[in-house]
Design an enzyme around this catalytic site. Structure first.
Site, PDB file in Angstrom:
ATOM      1  N   GLY A  46      38.115  81.149  22.108  1.00  0.00           N
ATOM      2  CA  GLY A  46      38.692  81.090  23.144  1.00  0.00           C
ATOM      3  C   GLY A  46      38.327  81.358  24.071  1.00  0.00           C
ATOM      4  N   ASP A 236      44.336  77.409  25.971  1.00  0.00           N
ATOM      5  CA  ASP A 236      42.599  77.416  26.644  1.00  0.00           C
ATOM      6  C   ASP A 236      42.959  76.545  27.846  1.00  0.00           C
ATOM      7  OD1 ASP A 236      42.556  77.363  23.192  1.00  0.00           O
ATOM      8  OD2 ASP A 236      41.034  77.045  23.956  1.00  0.00           O
TER       9      ASP A 236
HETATM   10  O1  MRU Z   1      39.716  77.227  18.809  1.00  0.00           O
HETATM   11  P1  MRU Z   1      39.409  78.048  19.088  1.00  0.00           P
HETATM   12  O2  MRU Z   1      39.543  79.714  18.248  1.00  0.00           O
HETATM   13  O3  MRU Z   1      38.463  78.779  20.730  1.00  0.00           O
HETATM   14  O4  MRU Z   1      41.129  78.735  20.078  1.00  0.00           O
HETATM   15  C1  MRU Z   1      41.438  79.705  20.547  1.00  0.00           C
HETATM   16  C2  MRU Z   1      43.009  79.551  21.128  1.00  0.00           C
HETATM   17  O5  MRU Z   1      43.908  78.612  21.265  1.00  0.00           O
HETATM   18  C3  MRU Z   1      43.585  80.604  21.725  1.00  0.00           C
HETATM   19  O6  MRU Z   1      45.048  80.680  21.356  1.00  0.00           O
HETATM   20  C4  MRU Z   1      43.471  80.195  23.303  1.00  0.00           C
HETATM   21  O7  MRU Z   1      42.155  80.180  23.641  1.00  0.00           O
HETATM   22  C5  MRU Z   1      43.684  81.271  23.997  1.00  0.00           C
HETATM   23  S1  MRU Z   1      42.508  82.653  24.493  1.00  0.00           S
HETATM   24  C6  MRU Z   1      43.221  83.756  25.085  1.00  0.00           C
END
Ligand code: MRU
Length: 359
Positions: A46, A236
Protein backbone atom coordinates in the site's frame (compact mmCIF):
# COMPACT_ATOMS: atom_id res chain seq x y z
CA UNK A 1 -7.45 -0.83 16.23
CA UNK A 2 -4.31 -2.53 14.91
CA UNK A 3 -1.14 -0.61 14.01
CA UNK A 4 0.19 -1.23 10.48
CA UNK A 5 3.74 -0.31 11.43
CA UNK A 6 5.46 1.14 14.48
CA UNK A 7 8.86 2.09 15.82
CA UNK A 8 9.45 0.23 19.06
CA UNK A 9 12.61 0.08 21.19
CA UNK A 10 14.98 0.61 18.30
CA UNK A 11 13.19 -1.82 15.97
CA UNK A 12 10.65 -1.48 13.18
CA UNK A 13 7.61 -3.63 13.88
CA UNK A 14 5.45 -4.50 10.87
CA UNK A 15 2.06 -6.20 10.91
CA UNK A 16 2.76 -9.08 8.51
CA UNK A 17 0.04 -8.62 5.87
CA UNK A 18 1.08 -11.77 4.01
CA UNK A 19 -0.36 -13.79 6.91
CA UNK A 20 -3.65 -11.90 7.25
CA UNK A 21 -6.46 -12.64 7.81
CA UNK A 22 -5.51 -16.03 9.27
CA UNK A 23 -2.86 -14.77 11.68
CA UNK A 24 -2.17 -11.38 13.25
CA UNK A 25 1.60 -11.43 13.67
CA UNK A 26 4.13 -8.61 13.97
CA UNK A 27 7.48 -8.92 12.27
CA UNK A 28 10.34 -7.33 14.19
CA UNK A 29 13.01 -5.79 11.93
CA UNK A 30 16.43 -5.06 13.45
CA UNK A 31 18.19 -4.12 10.22
CA UNK A 32 17.34 -2.24 7.08
CA UNK A 33 17.65 -5.39 4.93
CA UNK A 34 14.73 -6.93 6.78
CA UNK A 35 12.58 -3.86 6.14
CA UNK A 36 13.51 -3.91 2.44
CA UNK A 37 12.61 -7.59 2.22
CA UNK A 38 9.28 -6.96 3.99
CA UNK A 39 8.40 -4.30 1.40
CA UNK A 40 9.45 -6.48 -1.54
CA UNK A 41 7.49 -9.51 -0.35
CA UNK A 42 4.31 -7.51 0.45
CA UNK A 43 4.49 -8.07 4.20
CA UNK A 44 3.83 -4.36 4.21
CA UNK A 45 2.22 -2.88 1.09
CA UNK A 46 0.00 0.00 0.00
CA UNK A 47 1.61 3.23 -1.17
CA UNK A 48 1.58 5.34 2.03
CA UNK A 49 2.54 2.35 4.22
CA UNK A 50 5.46 1.58 1.90
CA UNK A 51 6.58 5.20 2.31
CA UNK A 52 6.43 4.97 6.10
CA UNK A 53 8.30 1.64 6.06
CA UNK A 54 11.02 3.16 3.86
CA UNK A 55 11.36 6.15 6.22
CA UNK A 56 11.63 3.87 9.26
CA UNK A 57 13.98 1.55 7.35
CA UNK A 58 16.25 4.50 6.60
CA UNK A 59 16.18 5.60 10.25
CA UNK A 60 16.97 2.03 11.30
CA UNK A 61 19.85 1.69 8.86
CA UNK A 62 21.23 5.07 9.93
CA UNK A 63 21.66 3.83 13.52
CA UNK A 64 24.42 1.41 12.46
CA UNK A 65 26.38 3.88 10.33
CA UNK A 66 29.74 4.80 11.73
CA UNK A 67 30.83 8.05 10.14
CA UNK A 68 33.49 10.58 11.12
CA UNK A 69 31.74 13.54 9.52
CA UNK A 70 28.47 14.50 7.89
CA UNK A 71 29.68 13.83 4.34
CA UNK A 72 30.50 10.25 5.20
CA UNK A 73 27.19 9.88 7.03
CA UNK A 74 25.32 11.28 4.04
CA UNK A 75 27.05 8.79 1.70
CA UNK A 76 25.96 5.99 4.01
CA UNK A 77 22.39 7.30 4.02
CA UNK A 78 22.40 7.39 0.20
CA UNK A 79 23.43 3.74 0.10
CA UNK A 80 20.59 2.75 2.46
CA UNK A 81 18.13 4.82 0.45
CA UNK A 82 19.14 3.07 -2.80
CA UNK A 83 18.63 -0.31 -1.16
CA UNK A 84 15.11 0.69 -0.07
CA UNK A 85 14.33 2.44 -3.38
CA UNK A 86 15.08 -0.80 -5.27
CA UNK A 87 12.23 -2.70 -3.57
CA UNK A 88 9.15 -1.55 -5.50
CA UNK A 89 9.05 0.96 -8.40
CA UNK A 90 5.46 2.18 -8.71
CA UNK A 91 4.31 3.77 -5.45
CA UNK A 92 5.80 7.26 -5.47
CA UNK A 93 5.42 7.57 -1.68
CA UNK A 94 8.49 5.34 -1.31
CA UNK A 95 10.71 7.87 -3.11
CA UNK A 96 8.92 10.83 -1.54
CA UNK A 97 9.63 9.49 1.96
CA UNK A 98 13.29 8.68 1.21
CA UNK A 99 13.81 12.18 -0.21
CA UNK A 100 12.17 13.76 2.81
CA UNK A 101 14.32 11.77 5.24
CA UNK A 102 17.53 12.69 3.42
CA UNK A 103 16.46 16.33 3.25
CA UNK A 104 15.95 16.20 7.04
CA UNK A 105 19.50 14.95 7.53
CA UNK A 106 20.89 17.63 5.19
CA UNK A 107 19.01 20.38 7.02
CA UNK A 108 20.55 19.23 10.34
CA UNK A 109 24.09 18.71 9.05
CA UNK A 110 25.56 21.06 11.71
CA UNK A 111 24.38 18.78 14.52
CA UNK A 112 26.31 15.85 15.97
CA UNK A 113 25.84 12.62 13.98
CA UNK A 114 24.27 10.88 16.99
CA UNK A 115 21.75 13.69 17.24
CA UNK A 116 20.88 13.43 13.51
CA UNK A 117 20.37 9.69 13.95
CA UNK A 118 17.84 10.35 16.71
CA UNK A 119 16.26 13.09 14.62
CA UNK A 120 15.73 10.67 11.73
CA UNK A 121 13.74 8.36 14.00
CA UNK A 122 11.58 11.34 14.98
CA UNK A 123 11.11 12.34 11.34
CA UNK A 124 9.99 8.82 10.38
CA UNK A 125 7.49 8.85 13.24
CA UNK A 126 6.24 12.27 12.08
CA UNK A 127 5.69 10.87 8.58
CA UNK A 128 3.51 8.17 10.14
CA UNK A 129 1.52 10.59 12.31
CA UNK A 130 1.04 13.09 9.47
CA UNK A 131 -0.19 10.28 7.24
CA UNK A 132 -3.01 9.48 9.66
CA UNK A 133 -3.98 13.18 9.87
CA UNK A 134 -3.93 13.45 6.05
CA UNK A 135 -6.21 10.42 5.80
CA UNK A 136 -8.68 11.94 8.24
CA UNK A 137 -8.77 15.10 6.10
CA UNK A 138 -9.35 12.97 2.97
CA UNK A 139 -12.20 11.35 4.88
CA UNK A 140 -13.79 14.68 5.76
CA UNK A 141 -13.70 15.98 2.18
CA UNK A 142 -14.71 12.66 0.66
CA UNK A 143 -17.65 12.04 2.98
CA UNK A 144 -19.48 14.97 1.34
CA UNK A 145 -19.66 12.86 -1.84
CA UNK A 146 -21.33 9.89 -0.16
CA UNK A 147 -25.12 9.88 0.22
CA UNK A 148 -26.90 8.07 3.05
CA UNK A 149 -27.42 4.44 2.08
CA UNK A 150 -24.65 4.45 -0.54
CA UNK A 151 -23.32 1.18 -1.88
CA UNK A 152 -19.63 1.68 -2.56
CA UNK A 153 -17.30 -0.47 -4.64
CA UNK A 154 -13.61 -0.54 -3.80
CA UNK A 155 -10.67 -2.37 -5.34
CA UNK A 156 -7.53 -3.72 -3.67
CA UNK A 157 -6.82 -2.42 -0.18
CA UNK A 158 -6.48 1.30 0.31
CA UNK A 159 -7.46 1.01 3.95
CA UNK A 160 -5.75 1.37 7.32
CA UNK A 161 -3.43 -1.50 6.38
CA UNK A 162 -2.17 0.38 3.31
CA UNK A 163 -1.36 3.50 5.36
CA UNK A 164 -0.28 4.63 8.82
CA UNK A 165 -3.94 4.21 9.81
CA UNK A 166 -7.51 5.08 8.75
CA UNK A 167 -6.81 4.47 5.03
CA UNK A 168 -7.25 6.66 1.98
CA UNK A 169 -10.16 5.14 0.01
CA UNK A 170 -11.68 3.89 3.27
CA UNK A 171 -11.38 7.29 5.00
CA UNK A 172 -14.53 8.81 3.40
CA UNK A 173 -16.35 5.57 4.26
CA UNK A 174 -15.22 5.75 7.87
CA UNK A 175 -16.22 9.42 8.25
CA UNK A 176 -19.62 8.71 6.68
CA UNK A 177 -20.20 5.94 9.22
CA UNK A 178 -18.98 8.20 12.07
CA UNK A 179 -21.55 10.78 10.91
CA UNK A 180 -24.25 8.18 11.45
CA UNK A 181 -25.02 7.51 7.78
CA UNK A 182 -25.46 3.99 6.49
CA UNK A 183 -23.20 2.59 3.81
CA UNK A 184 -22.46 -0.80 2.34
CA UNK A 185 -19.06 -1.60 0.84
CA UNK A 186 -18.49 -4.09 -1.97
CA UNK A 187 -14.87 -5.24 -1.92
CA UNK A 188 -13.36 -6.69 -5.09
CA UNK A 189 -11.29 -9.72 -4.15
CA UNK A 190 -8.39 -8.33 -6.28
CA UNK A 191 -6.48 -11.08 -8.02
CA UNK A 192 -3.73 -12.11 -8.02
CA UNK A 193 -2.69 -11.33 -4.43
CA UNK A 194 -6.22 -10.95 -3.03
CA UNK A 195 -5.73 -7.72 -1.07
CA UNK A 196 -9.51 -7.15 -1.24
CA UNK A 197 -10.44 -10.55 0.16
CA UNK A 198 -7.64 -10.90 2.68
CA UNK A 199 -7.20 -7.30 3.83
CA UNK A 200 -10.10 -4.94 2.96
CA UNK A 201 -12.78 -7.43 4.01
CA UNK A 202 -10.85 -8.16 7.21
CA UNK A 203 -10.23 -4.57 8.28
CA UNK A 204 -13.77 -3.36 7.52
CA UNK A 205 -15.19 -6.28 9.49
CA UNK A 206 -12.87 -5.41 12.40
CA UNK A 207 -14.52 -1.98 12.45
CA UNK A 208 -18.08 -3.16 11.94
CA UNK A 209 -18.45 -1.51 8.50
CA UNK A 210 -20.84 -3.63 6.40
CA UNK A 211 -18.91 -5.29 3.57
CA UNK A 212 -19.70 -7.85 0.90
CA UNK A 213 -16.80 -9.60 -0.81
CA UNK A 214 -17.16 -10.19 -4.55
CA UNK A 215 -14.77 -11.60 -7.14
CA UNK A 216 -13.36 -9.10 -9.63
CA UNK A 217 -15.48 -10.38 -12.50
CA UNK A 218 -18.73 -9.75 -10.60
CA UNK A 219 -18.50 -5.96 -10.49
CA UNK A 220 -20.00 -5.42 -13.96
CA UNK A 221 -23.12 -7.39 -13.18
CA UNK A 222 -23.57 -5.70 -9.79
CA UNK A 223 -23.42 -2.32 -11.51
CA UNK A 224 -25.83 -3.39 -14.21
CA UNK A 225 -28.31 -4.48 -11.56
CA UNK A 226 -28.07 -1.01 -9.95
CA UNK A 227 -26.35 -2.30 -6.83
CA UNK A 228 -23.34 0.07 -6.83
CA UNK A 229 -23.73 3.85 -6.38
CA UNK A 230 -20.10 4.91 -6.54
CA UNK A 231 -16.55 3.56 -6.54
CA UNK A 232 -13.62 4.81 -4.45
CA UNK A 233 -10.10 3.47 -4.94
CA UNK A 234 -6.63 4.49 -3.77
CA UNK A 235 -3.57 5.22 -5.88
CA UNK A 236 0.10 4.35 -5.97
CA UNK A 237 1.01 7.26 -8.19
CA UNK A 238 -1.19 9.93 -9.71
CA UNK A 239 0.41 12.38 -12.13
CA UNK A 240 -0.07 16.01 -13.16
CA UNK A 241 -2.82 15.46 -15.74
CA UNK A 242 -4.84 13.26 -13.35
CA UNK A 243 -3.88 9.83 -14.78
CA UNK A 244 -3.98 7.32 -11.93
CA UNK A 245 -1.79 4.26 -11.37
CA UNK A 246 -3.37 1.79 -8.98
CA UNK A 247 -3.70 -1.95 -8.44
CA UNK A 248 -4.20 -3.95 -11.63
CA UNK A 249 -7.92 -4.09 -12.36
CA UNK A 250 -8.61 -0.50 -11.33
CA UNK A 251 -8.77 0.60 -14.99
CA UNK A 252 -11.44 -2.04 -15.60
CA UNK A 253 -13.48 -0.72 -12.67
CA UNK A 254 -13.22 2.83 -14.07
CA UNK A 255 -14.38 1.70 -17.53
CA UNK A 256 -17.32 -0.10 -15.94
CA UNK A 257 -18.22 2.98 -13.91
CA UNK A 258 -18.22 5.07 -17.08
CA UNK A 259 -20.44 2.53 -18.87
CA UNK A 260 -22.93 2.55 -16.00
CA UNK A 261 -22.74 6.30 -15.25
CA UNK A 262 -21.39 5.70 -11.77
CA UNK A 263 -18.94 8.19 -10.18
CA UNK A 264 -15.38 6.89 -9.97
CA UNK A 265 -13.37 8.59 -7.22
CA UNK A 266 -9.69 8.31 -6.38
CA UNK A 267 -8.49 9.04 -2.84
CA UNK A 268 -4.97 10.43 -3.14
CA UNK A 269 -2.82 11.96 -0.41
CA UNK A 270 -0.59 14.61 -1.98
CA UNK A 271 2.41 12.37 -1.16
CA UNK A 272 1.01 9.99 -3.85
CA UNK A 273 0.94 12.70 -6.53
CA UNK A 274 4.00 12.83 -8.76
CA UNK A 275 4.00 16.36 -10.15
CA UNK A 276 7.19 15.61 -12.08
CA UNK A 277 5.34 13.41 -14.59
CA UNK A 278 2.99 15.04 -17.10
CA UNK A 279 1.00 11.91 -18.00
CA UNK A 280 0.64 8.31 -16.87
CA UNK A 281 2.73 6.96 -19.77
CA UNK A 282 6.00 7.28 -17.85
CA UNK A 283 4.82 5.65 -14.61
CA UNK A 284 6.99 2.57 -14.00
CA UNK A 285 4.77 -0.48 -13.66
CA UNK A 286 6.07 -3.24 -11.44
CA UNK A 287 6.12 -6.75 -12.89
CA UNK A 288 5.75 -9.25 -10.06
CA UNK A 289 6.77 -12.92 -9.82
CA UNK A 290 4.70 -15.37 -11.94
CA UNK A 291 4.02 -17.53 -8.87
CA UNK A 292 1.51 -14.91 -7.70
CA UNK A 293 -0.63 -15.94 -10.68
CA UNK A 294 0.17 -19.66 -10.96
CA UNK A 295 -0.23 -20.35 -7.24
CA UNK A 296 -2.73 -19.50 -4.52
CA UNK A 297 -1.37 -19.71 -0.97
CA UNK A 298 1.51 -21.89 -2.20
CA UNK A 299 -0.76 -24.28 -4.14
CA UNK A 300 -0.29 -24.54 -7.92
CA UNK A 301 -3.43 -23.76 -9.93
CA UNK A 302 -1.94 -23.45 -13.45
CA UNK A 303 0.05 -25.87 -15.62
CA UNK A 304 3.76 -26.12 -14.99
CA UNK A 305 5.72 -24.04 -17.53
CA UNK A 306 2.82 -21.81 -18.64
CA UNK A 307 3.82 -18.28 -19.68
CA UNK A 308 2.57 -15.66 -17.25
CA UNK A 309 2.25 -11.88 -17.27
CA UNK A 310 1.87 -10.20 -13.91
CA UNK A 311 1.86 -6.39 -14.01
CA UNK A 312 0.93 -5.28 -10.50
CA UNK A 313 -0.62 -1.95 -11.55
CA UNK A 314 -2.52 -0.30 -14.38
CA UNK A 315 -3.06 3.32 -15.34
CA UNK A 316 -6.57 4.77 -15.48
CA UNK A 317 -6.74 7.77 -17.81
CA UNK A 318 -7.88 11.02 -16.23
CA UNK A 319 -10.98 11.18 -18.46
CA UNK A 320 -12.45 8.21 -16.54
CA UNK A 321 -11.83 9.79 -13.13
CA UNK A 322 -14.80 11.76 -11.76
CA UNK A 323 -12.76 13.47 -9.04
CA UNK A 324 -9.68 13.09 -6.87
CA UNK A 325 -10.07 13.33 -3.10
CA UNK A 326 -7.00 14.82 -1.40
CA UNK A 327 -6.34 16.24 2.06
CA UNK A 328 -6.74 19.72 0.54
CA UNK A 329 -10.15 19.05 -0.97
CA UNK A 330 -11.82 17.29 -3.88
CA UNK A 331 -10.67 18.25 -7.37
CA UNK A 332 -11.34 17.44 -11.00
CA UNK A 333 -8.33 15.61 -12.50
CA UNK A 334 -7.62 18.55 -14.81
CA UNK A 335 -7.25 20.90 -11.81
CA UNK A 336 -4.77 18.67 -9.98
CA UNK A 337 -1.73 20.49 -11.38
CA UNK A 338 -2.81 23.57 -9.41
CA UNK A 339 -1.96 21.75 -6.17
CA UNK A 340 1.73 21.99 -7.05
CA UNK A 341 1.49 25.76 -6.60
CA UNK A 342 1.49 26.65 -2.86
CA UNK A 343 -0.16 30.02 -3.67
CA UNK A 344 -3.04 28.63 -5.76
CA UNK A 345 -6.54 29.66 -4.65
CA UNK A 346 -7.93 26.17 -4.21
CA UNK A 347 -11.35 27.48 -3.16
CA UNK A 348 -12.13 28.28 -6.80
CA UNK A 349 -11.54 24.69 -7.97
CA UNK A 350 -12.78 22.63 -5.00
CA UNK A 351 -15.77 20.35 -5.57
CA UNK A 352 -18.01 20.26 -2.52
CA UNK A 353 -20.73 17.84 -3.54
CA UNK A 354 -21.09 14.76 -5.71
CA UNK A 355 -20.54 16.01 -9.31
CA UNK A 356 -23.44 13.92 -10.57
CA UNK A 357 -25.80 11.39 -9.13
CA UNK A 358 -26.25 7.99 -10.64
CA UNK A 359 -29.97 7.73 -10.74
O1 MRU B 1 0.65 -4.11 -4.48
P1 MRU B 1 0.04 -3.31 -3.36
O2 MRU B 1 -0.80 -4.12 -2.45
O3 MRU B 1 1.07 -2.50 -2.63
O4 MRU B 1 -0.91 -2.29 -4.11
C1 MRU B 1 -1.63 -1.36 -3.34
C2 MRU B 1 -2.61 -0.58 -4.12
O5 MRU B 1 -2.68 -0.65 -5.33
C3 MRU B 1 -3.45 0.37 -3.34
O6 MRU B 1 -4.70 0.48 -3.89
C4 MRU B 1 -2.73 1.72 -3.37
O7 MRU B 1 -1.43 1.60 -2.85
C5 MRU B 1 -3.40 2.75 -2.61
S1 MRU B 1 -3.09 2.50 -0.93
C6 MRU B 1 -3.72 3.72 0.00
Amino acid sequence: MFETIRWREGKVEILDQSRLPLEVVYLSCREVGEVAEAIKTLKIRGAPAIGIAAAMGLALGAQSLSARDFREFQRGLRGIASQLAATRPTAVNLFWALDRMQAYAAAHREEAIEQIKQGLVGEAQRILEEDIAVNRAIGKWGAALIPDGARILTHCNAGALATGGYGTATAPMRVTVEEGKRIHVYADETRPVLQGARLTAWELMQDGIPVTLITDNMAAQFMRRGMIDLAIVGTDRTVRNGDVANKIGTYGVAVLCKAHKIPFYVAAPISSIDFSLATGKKIPIEERPPEEVTHIQGKRIAPEGVQVANPAFDVTPARLVTAIITEKGVFRPRDLRRLADPNADLETIRIREAPHTTR
